[in-house]
Motif scaffolding. Sequence first.
Motif, PDB file in Angstrom:
ATOM      1  N   ARG A  89       0.833  -1.199   0.000  1.00  0.00           N
ATOM      2  CA  ARG A  89       0.000   0.000   0.000  1.00  0.00           C
ATOM      3  C   ARG A  89       0.873   1.256   0.000  1.00  0.00           C
ATOM      4  O   ARG A  89       2.085   1.196  -0.148  1.00  0.00           O
ATOM      5  CB  ARG A  89      -0.912  -0.016   1.238  1.00  0.00           C
ATOM      6  CG  ARG A  89      -1.938  -1.144   1.234  1.00  0.00           C
ATOM      7  CD  ARG A  89      -2.793  -1.111   2.493  1.00  0.00           C
ATOM      8  NE  ARG A  89      -2.023  -1.451   3.684  1.00  0.00           N
ATOM      9  CZ  ARG A  89      -2.399  -1.157   4.919  1.00  0.00           C
ATOM     10  NH1 ARG A  89      -3.514  -0.468   5.127  1.00  0.00           N
ATOM     11  NH2 ARG A  89      -1.664  -1.530   5.943  1.00  0.00           N
ATOM     12  N   ARG A  90       0.235   2.395   0.160  1.00  0.00           N
ATOM     13  CA  ARG A  90       0.942   3.664   0.305  1.00  0.00           C
ATOM     14  C   ARG A  90       2.040   3.500   1.348  1.00  0.00           C
ATOM     15  O   ARG A  90       1.790   3.040   2.463  1.00  0.00           O
ATOM     16  CB  ARG A  90      -0.068   4.728   0.712  1.00  0.00           C
ATOM     17  CG  ARG A  90       0.475   6.089   1.063  1.00  0.00           C
ATOM     18  CD  ARG A  90      -0.704   6.971   1.461  1.00  0.00           C
ATOM     19  NE  ARG A  90      -0.308   8.304   1.880  1.00  0.00           N
ATOM     20  CZ  ARG A  90      -0.018   8.652   3.130  1.00  0.00           C
ATOM     21  NH1 ARG A  90      -0.069   7.722   4.086  1.00  0.00           N
ATOM     22  NH2 ARG A  90       0.316   9.898   3.424  1.00  0.00           N
ATOM     23  N   CYS A  91       3.267   3.879   1.011  1.00  0.00           N
ATOM     24  CA  CYS A  91       4.403   3.650   1.919  1.00  0.00           C
ATOM     25  C   CYS A  91       4.161   4.262   3.295  1.00  0.00           C
ATOM     26  O   CYS A  91       4.404   3.618   4.328  1.00  0.00           O
ATOM     27  CB  CYS A  91       5.679   4.240   1.319  1.00  0.00           C
ATOM     28  SG  CYS A  91       6.292   3.398  -0.165  1.00  0.00           S
ATOM     29  N   GLN A  92       3.712   5.510   3.324  1.00  0.00           N
ATOM     30  CA  GLN A  92       3.537   6.188   4.604  1.00  0.00           C
ATOM     31  C   GLN A  92       2.491   5.494   5.472  1.00  0.00           C
ATOM     32  O   GLN A  92       2.581   5.514   6.700  1.00  0.00           O
ATOM     33  CB  GLN A  92       3.155   7.654   4.361  1.00  0.00           C
ATOM     34  CG  GLN A  92       4.308   8.522   3.857  1.00  0.00           C
ATOM     35  CD  GLN A  92       4.494   8.472   2.348  1.00  0.00           C
ATOM     36  OE1 GLN A  92       3.884   7.650   1.655  1.00  0.00           O
ATOM     37  NE2 GLN A  92       5.330   9.361   1.815  1.00  0.00           N
ATOM     38  N   THR A  93       1.508   4.845   4.854  1.00  0.00           N
ATOM     39  CA  THR A  93       0.466   4.149   5.605  1.00  0.00           C
ATOM     40  C   THR A  93       1.029   2.963   6.368  1.00  0.00           C
ATOM     41  O   THR A  93       0.559   2.639   7.467  1.00  0.00           O
ATOM     42  CB  THR A  93      -0.655   3.681   4.656  1.00  0.00           C
ATOM     43  OG1 THR A  93      -1.233   4.840   4.030  1.00  0.00           O
ATOM     44  CG2 THR A  93      -1.741   2.916   5.403  1.00  0.00           C
ATOM     45  N   ILE A  94       2.045   2.305   5.798  1.00  0.00           N
ATOM     46  CA  ILE A  94       2.632   1.134   6.461  1.00  0.00           C
ATOM     47  C   ILE A  94       3.951   1.480   7.152  1.00  0.00           C
ATOM     48  O   ILE A  94       4.743   0.602   7.467  1.00  0.00           O
ATOM     49  CB  ILE A  94       2.823  -0.038   5.463  1.00  0.00           C
ATOM     50  CG1 ILE A  94       3.709   0.371   4.288  1.00  0.00           C
ATOM     51  CG2 ILE A  94       1.477  -0.540   4.986  1.00  0.00           C
ATOM     52  CD1 ILE A  94       3.990  -0.796   3.324  1.00  0.00           C
TER      53      ILE A  94
END
Length: 303
Positions: free
Chosen positions: A170-175
Amino acid sequence: MNRNLALILMLVLSLTGCLPPEQTQVKTDNEIGVASALSSTAQTGPQVAADLTAHYNDVRVNCGSASMPAFLCRGIMLRSTVPSTAYKAWNPSPHSQTSGGVSFSYLSKDSKFTGLVFNQKNGFIFYPVLSRPSGTRQIEVLCSFPRDGATQLRMAPGCGAHPYTPDRSRRCQTIGITTAEGWLANRRENIWNVCSFDVRDAMNHLAADSFYQTIRAHQLGNFFAGQHDYIELVLATWPQNIPKELPMQAFFYLDGGLAGAQYDQKDFYDSTGGKVLPIIKINLPRTANADAQFIYNQADQVK
């Protein structure tokens, strides 16, 4: 002070870091009017080749502040296409019209690659946002991948999870991934763990570093000579059939792609009532120490 002068002053101040991030962030078509005003004169073919070379060689980390990613002012944003009488090369594909994202490659001295997606040989180039001509649209860059992101399989707009490893793609910042090192460590666990760095305007003061980490991961991962080793950008889909409004700087071709570029140049000329975009030959680097070349040849032009 009139609006144009005020906007010009704002751009100068932002490029020297004198404005806070929230004032330098590129957000709307009106707010970017100053940059457009600085690029209102059409470029000749040799000028385009020189401009592309300068943008390629520019390796600034950002465009003047933490809220202004490097792609706003430097590097080459290009989209490879296949010439056809069935559609216009500059129109978003049916998939992009549904997903809301259009894929581009990003080429610069600090993010090199040796070939295009599907081994395609021609396409078109967008101006960097901060030098686009007046009267053209600002097309927002939504996310970036240090190498091909397999975006056609992802959740819309192409920045979302990949179905093979949905939790770690997913979106890098989300994980919790905010660095090149973190991106590479995630991918080492599974080659489909390829997350997207969020570079939207809404990232504000985090936007420039988010894209810079994309470039760093491209370098640290030694993504250069593989079949899919190009930085992929996902841009917001634009409406169909608006060629005059697009910030297109040139058509380009690699060896073997001249006929396709010539077809697109003539089609664009006919579709815009006589607007000419030059054809530029790109010689991609063959070794990590070599550089791309951007060549204008009058004999290549059909308009």
